[in-house]
Design an enzyme around this catalytic site. Structure first.
Site, PDB file in Angstrom:
ATOM      1  N   GLU A   1       0.839  -1.206   0.000  1.00  0.00           N
ATOM      2  CA  GLU A   1       0.000   0.000   0.000  1.00  0.00           C
ATOM      3  C   GLU A   1       0.871   1.253   0.000  1.00  0.00           C
ATOM      4  OE1 GLU A   1      -3.830  -1.914   2.389  1.00  0.00           O
ATOM      5  OE2 GLU A   1      -2.240  -1.002   3.565  1.00  0.00           O
TER       6      GLU A   1
ATOM      7  N   ASP B   1     -10.654  -7.416  -3.172  1.00  0.00           N
ATOM      8  CA  ASP B   1     -11.391  -8.694  -3.221  1.00  0.00           C
ATOM      9  C   ASP B   1     -12.815  -8.420  -2.762  1.00  0.00           C
ATOM     10  OD1 ASP B   1      -9.634  -8.636  -0.484  1.00  0.00           O
ATOM     11  OD2 ASP B   1     -11.652  -9.377  -0.122  1.00  0.00           O
TER      12      ASP B   1
HETATM   13  N1  ADE Z   1      -8.573  -6.189   3.411  1.00  0.00           N
HETATM   14  C1  ADE Z   1      -8.623  -6.557   2.123  1.00  0.00           C
HETATM   15  N2  ADE Z   1      -9.520  -7.542   1.932  1.00  0.00           N
HETATM   16  C2  ADE Z   1     -10.063  -7.792   3.152  1.00  0.00           C
HETATM   17  C3  ADE Z   1     -11.031  -8.709   3.610  1.00  0.00           C
HETATM   18  N3  ADE Z   1     -11.637  -9.553   2.779  1.00  0.00           N
HETATM   19  N4  ADE Z   1     -11.329  -8.709   4.938  1.00  0.00           N
HETATM   20  C4  ADE Z   1     -10.715  -7.847   5.783  1.00  0.00           C
HETATM   21  N5  ADE Z   1      -9.777  -6.979   5.402  1.00  0.00           N
HETATM   22  C5  ADE Z   1      -9.458  -6.947   4.092  1.00  0.00           C
END
Ligand code: ADE
Length: 254
Positions: free
Chosen positions: A15, A222
């Site tokens: 990041e 995601d």
């Molecule tokens: N950061 C990126 N994806 C995530 C997820 N699925 N759950 C928690 N933090 C995240």
């Protein structure tokens, strides 16, 4: 008169690296095992720090930014899992409210979220979460109205390349990576979250104590379902840059 600096937190190297040469480092200081970089981001005095993942790291780093650097606002740039079915990988959420979804009381397998610090027993919470000043959010979203991020690749978009959406809404925070469609849908329906991550509402809680503004910007790596760990690894690199570009675009408004 010189202005107090901004504090800018990322959780992981993938990041932070997107700020690249836009951040001109002037000095660095190690405190409690965290490295705080002082410098200028697009000309704005900024203290940049990689906190690591989770709410405790985020709270410690925010406290150190306030106590050692007297920051005038705290910003976060990074990725999150999408909760809202309307959003896809690569879309960006600017948090207008941050809620700690894992603080509360569990009865009959159901966790009811409470405001951190409240005794979560038979005690209705009047307030849940930390809101960003509405005028600041309006200003930020107006600035982003015609802002175009690079297209999302066909693979990340799940079919055809597309332009990322930039929106604002509730972001949920907990010390869990969500990789379960049942949990995702409960979080979305129960707390109206657009995205879920692991630091934002802890930063908000500390910023609220110090009475300084906070801005949490998250691009979706995601969609928090069963495929989320694979997608996180596949799309982290591509998506983390979106949040960094949005943050750089609005840095002068904070
Ligand atoms: N950061 C990126 N994806 C995530 C997820 N699925 N759950 C928690 N933090 C995240």
């Amino acid at each position: 008169m010189s202005q107090k600096p901004l504090g800018l937190i990322c959780a992981i190297p993938n990041e932070i690296q997107h700020f690249g040469s836009a951040f001109e480092k002037e000095s660095e200081q190690d405190i409690a095992g965290f490295c705080f970089y002082s410098g200028k981001l697009d000309g704005v005095e900024t203290i940049l720090v990689e906190a690591g993942m989770g709410k405790v790291n985020a709270a410690v780093v925010t406290t150190l930014l306030m106590e050692h650097f007297n920051c005038r606002a705290i910003l976060f740039s990074g990725v999150a899992g999408g909760l809202d079915p309307e959003l896809g990988v690569g879309d960006v959420v600017v948090g207008n409210k941050l809620i700690q979804h894992d603080y509360g009381m569990t009865v009959g397998e159901k966790l009811t979220a409470y405001q951190p610090g409240h005794l979560p027993i038979h005690m209705p919470t009047e307030k849940l979460g930390y809101e960003v000043n509405a005028a600041l959010i309006d200003k930020i979203m107006a600035e982003l109205k015609d802002f175009e991020l690079p297209e999302i690749s066909a693979e990340a978009a799940g079919g055809t390349k597309r332009q990322p959406v930039i929106t604002s809404g509730t972001i949920l925070t907990g010390d869990q990576f969500i990789g379960c469609t049942v949990a995702r849908d409960q979080l979305h329906k129960g707390l109206s979250g657009l995205a879920v991550e692991m630091e934002g509402a802890a930063i908000a809680q500390v910023a609220d104590r110090y009475q300084v503004p906070f801005i949490i910007i998250r691009s979706l790596s995601d969609l928090a379902g069963e495929e989320s760990t694979m997608d996180f690894i596949k799309f982290l690199e591509e998506t983390a840059g979106g949040a960094a570009l949005v943050l750089r675009r609005i840095i002068n408004l904070v």
